[in-house]
Scaffold this motif. Sequence first.
Motif, PDB file in Angstrom:
ATOM      1  N   ALA A   1     -12.342  -6.725  48.243  1.00 17.30           N
ATOM      2  CA  ALA A   1     -11.304  -7.389  49.030  1.00 17.30           C
ATOM      3  C   ALA A   1     -11.304  -8.894  48.781  1.00 17.30           C
ATOM      4  O   ALA A   1     -10.242  -9.528  48.706  1.00 17.30           O
ATOM      5  CB  ALA A   1     -11.490  -7.097  50.513  1.00 17.30           C
ATOM      6  N   ARG A   2     -12.491  -9.471  48.631  1.00 16.13           N
ATOM      7  CA  ARG A   2     -12.545 -10.910  48.366  1.00 16.13           C
ATOM      8  C   ARG A   2     -12.068 -11.233  46.955  1.00 16.13           C
ATOM      9  O   ARG A   2     -11.491 -12.308  46.727  1.00 16.13           O
ATOM     10  CB  ARG A   2     -13.962 -11.422  48.620  1.00 16.13           C
ATOM     11  CG  ARG A   2     -14.303 -11.437  50.112  1.00 16.13           C
ATOM     12  CD  ARG A   2     -15.716 -11.838  50.384  1.00 16.13           C
ATOM     13  NE  ARG A   2     -16.002 -11.813  51.828  1.00 16.13           N
ATOM     14  CZ  ARG A   2     -17.217 -11.861  52.358  1.00 16.13           C
ATOM     15  NH1 ARG A   2     -18.282 -11.949  51.564  1.00 16.13           N
ATOM     16  NH2 ARG A   2     -17.379 -11.811  53.664  1.00 16.13           N
ATOM     17  N   GLU A   3     -12.275 -10.339  46.018  1.00 13.73           N
ATOM     18  CA  GLU A   3     -11.704 -10.522  44.683  1.00 13.73           C
ATOM     19  C   GLU A   3     -10.184 -10.429  44.749  1.00 13.73           C
ATOM     20  O   GLU A   3      -9.474 -11.216  44.101  1.00 13.73           O
ATOM     21  CB  GLU A   3     -12.259  -9.477  43.723  1.00 13.73           C
ATOM     22  CG  GLU A   3     -13.723  -9.659  43.364  1.00 13.73           C
ATOM     23  CD  GLU A   3     -14.233  -8.553  42.460  1.00 13.73           C
ATOM     24  OE1 GLU A   3     -13.408  -7.881  41.803  1.00 13.73           O
ATOM     25  OE2 GLU A   3     -15.457  -8.346  42.413  1.00 13.73           O
ATOM     26  N   LEU A   4      -9.679  -9.492  45.529  1.00 15.33           N
ATOM     27  CA  LEU A   4      -8.237  -9.360  45.707  1.00 15.33           C
ATOM     28  C   LEU A   4      -7.648 -10.621  46.340  1.00 15.33           C
ATOM     29  O   LEU A   4      -6.544 -11.056  45.984  1.00 15.33           O
ATOM     30  CB  LEU A   4      -7.922  -8.145  46.580  1.00 15.33           C
ATOM     31  CG  LEU A   4      -8.105  -6.784  45.923  1.00 15.33           C
ATOM     32  CD1 LEU A   4      -8.192  -5.683  46.979  1.00 15.33           C
ATOM     33  CD2 LEU A   4      -6.964  -6.484  44.961  1.00 15.33           C
ATOM     34  N   LEU A   5      -8.388 -11.218  47.237  1.00 16.22           N
ATOM     35  CA  LEU A   5      -7.917 -12.417  47.931  1.00 16.22           C
ATOM     36  C   LEU A   5      -7.633 -13.554  46.963  1.00 16.22           C
ATOM     37  O   LEU A   5      -6.751 -14.395  47.221  1.00 16.22           O
ATOM     38  CB  LEU A   5      -8.977 -12.846  48.953  1.00 16.22           C
ATOM     39  CG  LEU A   5      -8.586 -13.887  49.999  1.00 16.22           C
ATOM     40  CD1 LEU A   5      -7.500 -13.344  50.914  1.00 16.22           C
ATOM     41  CD2 LEU A   5      -9.812 -14.300  50.801  1.00 16.22           C
ATOM     42  N   GLU A   6      -8.322 -13.570  45.827  1.00 14.87           N
ATOM     43  CA  GLU A   6      -8.114 -14.625  44.837  1.00 14.87           C
ATOM     44  C   GLU A   6      -6.727 -14.555  44.197  1.00 14.87           C
ATOM     45  O   GLU A   6      -6.283 -15.512  43.565  1.00 14.87           O
ATOM     46  CB  GLU A   6      -9.193 -14.546  43.760  1.00 14.87           C
ATOM     47  CG  GLU A   6     -10.603 -14.788  44.278  1.00 14.87           C
ATOM     48  CD  GLU A   6     -10.726 -16.113  45.015  1.00 14.87           C
ATOM     49  OE1 GLU A   6     -10.277 -17.135  44.467  1.00 14.87           O
ATOM     50  OE2 GLU A   6     -11.245 -16.108  46.152  1.00 14.87           O
ATOM     51  N   HIS A   7      -6.038 -13.428  44.369  1.00 15.99           N
ATOM     52  CA  HIS A   7      -4.692 -13.277  43.823  1.00 15.99           C
ATOM     53  C   HIS A   7      -3.614 -13.617  44.854  1.00 15.99           C
ATOM     54  O   HIS A   7      -2.447 -13.238  44.688  1.00 15.99           O
ATOM     55  CB  HIS A   7      -4.500 -11.876  43.265  1.00 15.99           C
ATOM     56  CG  HIS A   7      -5.389 -11.574  42.089  1.00 15.99           C
ATOM     57  ND1 HIS A   7      -5.254 -12.212  40.877  1.00 15.99           N
ATOM     58  CD2 HIS A   7      -6.439 -10.731  41.951  1.00 15.99           C
ATOM     59  CE1 HIS A   7      -6.173 -11.768  40.037  1.00 15.99           C
ATOM     60  NE2 HIS A   7      -6.904 -10.875  40.654  1.00 15.99           N
ATOM     61  N   ALA A   8      -4.007 -14.333  45.902  1.00 17.01           N
ATOM     62  CA  ALA A   8      -3.071 -14.938  46.860  1.00 17.01           C
ATOM     63  C   ALA A   8      -2.093 -13.945  47.475  1.00 17.01           C
ATOM     64  O   ALA A   8      -0.882 -14.003  47.203  1.00 17.01           O
ATOM     65  CB  ALA A   8      -2.302 -16.082  46.197  1.00 17.01           C
ATOM     66  N   PRO A   9      -2.586 -13.013  48.303  1.00 15.99           N
ATOM     67  CA  PRO A   9      -1.652 -12.107  48.978  1.00 15.99           C
ATOM     68  C   PRO A   9      -0.633 -12.872  49.818  1.00 15.99           C
ATOM     69  O   PRO A   9      -0.956 -13.904  50.414  1.00 15.99           O
ATOM     70  CB  PRO A   9      -2.564 -11.242  49.855  1.00 15.99           C
ATOM     71  CG  PRO A   9      -3.826 -12.032  50.008  1.00 15.99           C
ATOM     72  CD  PRO A   9      -3.971 -12.801  48.733  1.00 15.99           C
ATOM     73  N   THR A  10       0.571 -12.351  49.860  1.00 15.73           N
ATOM     74  CA  THR A  10       1.621 -12.955  50.678  1.00 15.73           C
ATOM     75  C   THR A  10       1.268 -12.867  52.156  1.00 15.73           C
ATOM     76  O   THR A  10       1.508 -13.795  52.926  1.00 15.73           O
ATOM     77  CB  THR A  10       2.960 -12.238  50.420  1.00 15.73           C
ATOM     78  OG1 THR A  10       3.199 -12.198  49.011  1.00 15.73           O
ATOM     79  CG2 THR A  10       4.107 -12.931  51.125  1.00 15.73           C
TER      80      THR A  10
END
Length: 276
Positions: free
Chosen positions: A117-126
């Motif tokens: 989830a923290r890796e996903l956060l690096e892709h700037a969720p809307t």
Amino acid sequence: MAAVSTPPRPSADALAAAREALRSNAPLVQCLTNSVVTTITANALLAVGAAPAMVDNVHESAAFAAISSGVLVNVGTLDDDRAKAMLLAAESARRAGTPWVLDPVAVGGLEFRTRVARELLEHAPTVVRGNASEVLGLAGAGAGGRGVDSTSGVDEALEAARELSRRTGGAVAVSGEVDVVVSGERTTRVSGGTPLLTRTTGAGCALGALVAAYAAVSDDPLLAAVAAHLHVALAGERAAAVAAGPGSFAIAWIDALDAVDGAALAAAAVTPGRLA
């Protein structure tokens, strides 16, 4: 020329327009979600007028995210392949400018999903949408809740939500007895709903998908998140009024999601105590 300020919370007209835009545009929402909730998520999207697509494999997720109207990434049931597909979809969505929503289910208490989830956060969720414990866990400010259930209150997660919003540039929605949505310096509280929503498998996960649908038709992440939360709350209240229990509620809720229109959102927005 003076700068145009953004109102602290969405207006009745803006909420009504977002609802009508969702219905008329039928946004295509890619769902990389957990295996427990695929049916109710797809049905909820269809009910509000969106088009669901459960494209969640490593071979197609990135390409589909680039052509979707919106993307949901829900880490509820995670394995290596699904995590890779989610990361590929999130990266593709960011590059393509596709709005996407991160639902950090049970993050904070389990190492694997927390790392992903923290890796996903690096892709700037809307929009990030979760309960208070999940938001705290994602921000590194808490140890998570009891599985998917929060052990923290919404107000405890407010500063973590604001920090996540600053990091992503988007909105963060914290679900609770009163939902709170933050985006930059703006904060909106959404009251309403029914306890039966918490006794229906996948209602919260479906809410994440509806946030993605509204984000697909709105340039304002806070407006998208507030509209989705208000829509779900109003539908829940209508369904609870006619349901005999959790089973009939789930069916009535899907019907009510279809019935809630722009006028209903606008009326709720000006009802005292509903938005704050």
